[in-house]
Design a protein around this motif. Sequence first.
Motif, PDB file in Angstrom:
ATOM      1  N   LEU A 224       0.850  -1.223   0.022  1.00 42.76           N
ATOM      2  CA  LEU A 224       0.137   0.122   0.083  1.00 42.76           C
ATOM      3  C   LEU A 224       0.792   1.295   0.034  1.00 42.76           C
ATOM      4  N   GLN A 225       2.020   1.078   0.819  1.00 43.49           N
ATOM      5  CA  GLN A 225       2.855   2.642   0.941  1.00 43.49           C
ATOM      6  C   GLN A 225       3.517   2.764  -0.417  1.00 43.49           C
ATOM      7  N   ARG A 226       3.869   1.612  -1.049  1.00 40.73           N
ATOM      8  CA  ARG A 226       4.680   1.817  -2.382  1.00 40.73           C
ATOM      9  C   ARG A 226       3.440   2.386  -3.633  1.00 40.73           C
TER      10      ARG A 226
ATOM     11  N   LEU B  53       0.479   3.585  -3.040  1.00 40.53           N
ATOM     12  CA  LEU B  53      -0.393   5.010  -2.862  1.00 40.53           C
ATOM     13  C   LEU B  53       0.440   6.095  -2.422  1.00 40.53           C
ATOM     14  N   GLY B  54       1.734   5.880  -1.737  1.00 43.61           N
ATOM     15  CA  GLY B  54       2.736   6.905  -1.465  1.00 43.61           C
ATOM     16  C   GLY B  54       2.073   7.907  -0.284  1.00 43.61           C
ATOM     17  N   PRO B  55       1.833   9.142  -0.695  1.00 35.99           N
ATOM     18  CA  PRO B  55       0.864  10.148   0.294  1.00 35.99           C
ATOM     19  C   PRO B  55      -0.194   9.701   0.485  1.00 35.99           C
ATOM     20  N   LEU B  56      -1.093   9.139  -0.317  1.00 39.80           N
ATOM     21  CA  LEU B  56      -2.407   8.876  -0.336  1.00 39.80           C
ATOM     22  C   LEU B  56      -2.725   7.739   0.695  1.00 39.80           C
ATOM     23  N   ALA B  57      -1.502   7.376   1.198  1.00 38.27           N
ATOM     24  CA  ALA B  57      -1.874   6.171   2.180  1.00 38.27           C
ATOM     25  C   ALA B  57      -1.784   6.702   3.615  1.00 38.27           C
TER      26      ALA B  57
ATOM     27  N   GLY C  45      -9.471  -0.300   6.624  1.00 36.78           N
ATOM     28  CA  GLY C  45      -9.469   0.798   7.223  1.00 36.78           C
ATOM     29  C   GLY C  45      -8.160   1.176   7.754  1.00 36.78           C
ATOM     30  N   PRO C  46      -8.307   1.892   8.998  1.00 38.55           N
ATOM     31  CA  PRO C  46      -6.643   2.240   9.366  1.00 38.55           C
ATOM     32  C   PRO C  46      -5.841   1.060   9.427  1.00 38.55           C
ATOM     33  N   ALA C  47      -6.437  -0.112   9.985  1.00 37.94           N
ATOM     34  CA  ALA C  47      -5.366  -1.156  10.187  1.00 37.94           C
ATOM     35  C   ALA C  47      -4.330  -1.388   9.126  1.00 37.94           C
ATOM     36  N   ALA C  48      -4.873  -1.195   7.904  1.00 42.22           N
ATOM     37  CA  ALA C  48      -3.846  -1.237   6.727  1.00 42.22           C
ATOM     38  C   ALA C  48      -3.022  -0.111   6.617  1.00 42.22           C
ATOM     39  N   LEU C  49      -3.249   0.818   6.968  1.00 47.14           N
ATOM     40  CA  LEU C  49      -2.198   2.012   6.969  1.00 47.14           C
ATOM     41  C   LEU C  49      -1.179   2.259   8.274  1.00 47.14           C
ATOM     42  N   THR C  50      -1.513   1.498   9.213  1.00 43.46           N
ATOM     43  CA  THR C  50      -0.359   1.247  10.337  1.00 43.46           C
ATOM     44  C   THR C  50       1.071   1.390   9.679  1.00 43.46           C
ATOM     45  N   PRO C  51       1.950   2.224  10.232  1.00 45.64           N
ATOM     46  CA  PRO C  51       3.289   1.896   9.710  1.00 45.64           C
ATOM     47  C   PRO C  51       3.996   0.795   9.977  1.00 45.64           C
ATOM     48  N   ALA C  52       4.754  -0.069   9.118  1.00 46.60           N
ATOM     49  CA  ALA C  52       5.101  -1.376   9.417  1.00 46.60           C
ATOM     50  C   ALA C  52       6.004  -1.241  10.763  1.00 46.60           C
ATOM     51  N   GLU C  53       6.687  -0.285  11.286  1.00 48.66           N
ATOM     52  CA  GLU C  53       7.607  -0.399  12.199  1.00 48.66           C
ATOM     53  C   GLU C  53       6.639  -0.123  13.563  1.00 48.66           C
ATOM     54  N   ALA C  54       5.464  -0.024  13.480  1.00 47.07           N
ATOM     55  CA  ALA C  54       4.542   0.392  14.675  1.00 47.07           C
ATOM     56  C   ALA C  54       4.314  -0.994  15.169  1.00 47.07           C
ATOM     57  N   PRO C  55       3.923  -1.111  16.464  1.00 47.12           N
ATOM     58  CA  PRO C  55       3.248  -2.420  17.069  1.00 47.12           C
ATOM     59  C   PRO C  55       2.414  -2.971  16.402  1.00 47.12           C
ATOM     60  N   GLU C  56       2.251  -4.160  16.330  1.00 52.86           N
ATOM     61  CA  GLU C  56       1.140  -4.943  15.763  1.00 52.86           C
ATOM     62  C   GLU C  56      -0.001  -5.014  16.551  1.00 52.86           C
ATOM     63  N   SER C  57      -1.073  -3.986  16.354  1.00 54.49           N
ATOM     64  CA  SER C  57      -2.206  -4.155  17.242  1.00 54.49           C
ATOM     65  C   SER C  57      -3.438  -4.786  16.584  1.00 54.49           C
ATOM     66  N   ALA C  58      -3.217  -4.926  15.282  1.00 50.30           N
ATOM     67  CA  ALA C  58      -4.629  -5.542  14.656  1.00 50.30           C
ATOM     68  C   ALA C  58      -4.640  -6.986  14.842  1.00 50.30           C
TER      69      ALA C  58
ATOM     70  N   THR D 298      -3.451   0.121  -8.369  1.00 52.99           N
ATOM     71  CA  THR D 298      -3.981   1.266  -7.651  1.00 52.99           C
ATOM     72  C   THR D 298      -5.482   0.806  -7.266  1.00 52.99           C
ATOM     73  N   GLU D 299      -6.097   0.274  -7.846  1.00 53.40           N
ATOM     74  CA  GLU D 299      -7.564  -0.095  -7.722  1.00 53.40           C
ATOM     75  C   GLU D 299      -7.338  -1.343  -6.448  1.00 53.40           C
ATOM     76  N   THR D 300      -6.419  -2.178  -6.563  1.00 45.05           N
ATOM     77  CA  THR D 300      -6.265  -2.956  -5.642  1.00 45.05           C
ATOM     78  C   THR D 300      -5.843  -2.387  -4.166  1.00 45.05           C
ATOM     79  N   ALA D 301      -4.867  -1.615  -4.281  1.00 49.33           N
ATOM     80  CA  ALA D 301      -4.668  -0.822  -3.107  1.00 49.33           C
ATOM     81  C   ALA D 301      -5.794  -0.328  -2.391  1.00 49.33           C
ATOM     82  N   LEU D 302      -6.319   0.601  -3.284  1.00 44.92           N
ATOM     83  CA  LEU D 302      -7.639   1.364  -2.702  1.00 44.92           C
ATOM     84  C   LEU D 302      -8.730   0.285  -2.158  1.00 44.92           C
ATOM     85  N   HIS D 303      -8.865  -0.623  -2.723  1.00 43.04           N
ATOM     86  CA  HIS D 303      -9.910  -1.811  -2.519  1.00 43.04           C
ATOM     87  C   HIS D 303      -9.381  -2.206  -1.006  1.00 43.04           C
ATOM     88  N   LEU D 304      -8.257  -2.567  -0.916  1.00 49.71           N
ATOM     89  CA  LEU D 304      -7.747  -3.033   0.451  1.00 49.71           C
ATOM     90  C   LEU D 304      -8.037  -2.098   1.526  1.00 49.71           C
ATOM     91  N   VAL D 305      -7.511  -0.676   1.239  1.00 46.19           N
ATOM     92  CA  VAL D 305      -7.758   0.401   2.411  1.00 46.19           C
ATOM     93  C   VAL D 305      -9.024   0.393   2.674  1.00 46.19           C
TER      94      VAL D 305
END
Length: 391
Positions: free
Chosen positions: A297-299, A301-305, A375-388, A364-371
């Motif tokens: 998603l980060q790759r 969507l970039g800033p859209l993520a 929701g926010p669980a998909a946008l949590t930075p990879a380095e953050a603790p896994e809370s999902a 792009t459509e795949t990434a948008l569908h996944l988000v």
Amino acid sequence: MATTISHEIPEFGSGEGPFETLRMGTESAILRSLIMLVDPSVSAPITEEALQGDRDFVRRGVPLDKVMRGIHLGHAGMAHAFMAACETLVPAEQRPAQMRHLSSMLFRFINGFSSHMAEEYLAEHDRWVTSTAAAREATVRAILAGEAVDVEAAARMLDYPLAREHIALSAWFDRPTGTSSAELQRAAVGFLRGCQATATLVVPIGRTGLWAWGSRGAWLDDAVPPAGSLPVRDNIRLACGSVGTGVAGFRQTHEEALLAARLAQANPRPDTQVVRYEDIEVAALLSADLPRARRFLQRELGPLAARTEQAAELRETLRHYLASGRSLKAAAEQTHVARNTVAYRVKRAQQLLGHDIGARRFETETALHLVSVLGPAALTPAEAPESAPAW
């Protein structure tokens, strides 16, 4: 305290229901300890809320050693908080005596509390393992684990035809408020009957969740109707698997229902009471490895993520725009904004992507569908603790 215990001991379970059960026990225990501190004549450290949670742990299969470890973690948290308050609130010359008093009181409290919890756990375990419900649950779990079972004997035990076609449900309370689990059971059975099931099977999972199956000789092409077409009581959420046949299908549709439930709990939507696996299957497959999905998603969507309201608006508008064949008119109708607003948002989204949206449209459509599903669980930075929830 409940947050610390659930983080340190995953066996207590994730989700609002199991957490609420744990929170009620810890809160009542702290209140009782405060009363004992004020009035030493109060001798009973155990609370009904803690015992209620104890019984729930038995029925959800939380081992006794994990329950006792949770109690010890709670004791450590209480001792730390009381001692810190003593240092802050008590004059220096009185602190040694007060700390000795606190230490003695907390030891007496936790000793009695843990003894009562162990006794109630063992008593409830004895009651549970000899009950019909436990036998039915054990049979269901054996089938789900892929163990060799006598299908005819299992069907008789469950009073449910295993050789037919099945649809599974996972059901839970959206906001646990002490509502009876019987309401959850009625909602699940009512939904399955509304789907034309001729037989149903319900297995309660703790106080706030259940698994259910409905069967018939052959389901219609659209066995589970679109979300919203069958009424479901407010505060109850359902996740459905797709149609499965026989014992293998009984397992398959259940696994799908659990996946749908986990994605629904990762991104709760107050307007969505029923989630069908068919509607989120792509997202379930893509998020099987969540850290890699986030990097994708980060790759793409970039800033859209970004986790901002503005980025969310741009993503949702772009998703509808692409899904409608790049129609500004259709996207405007679906997002309830003016056509010029859609045009502006699409242009802005393309600027943030850094390339024409047609260049990598599928990705792009795949990434948008996944988000959209996660929701926010998909946008949590990879380095953050896994809370999902674990996938």
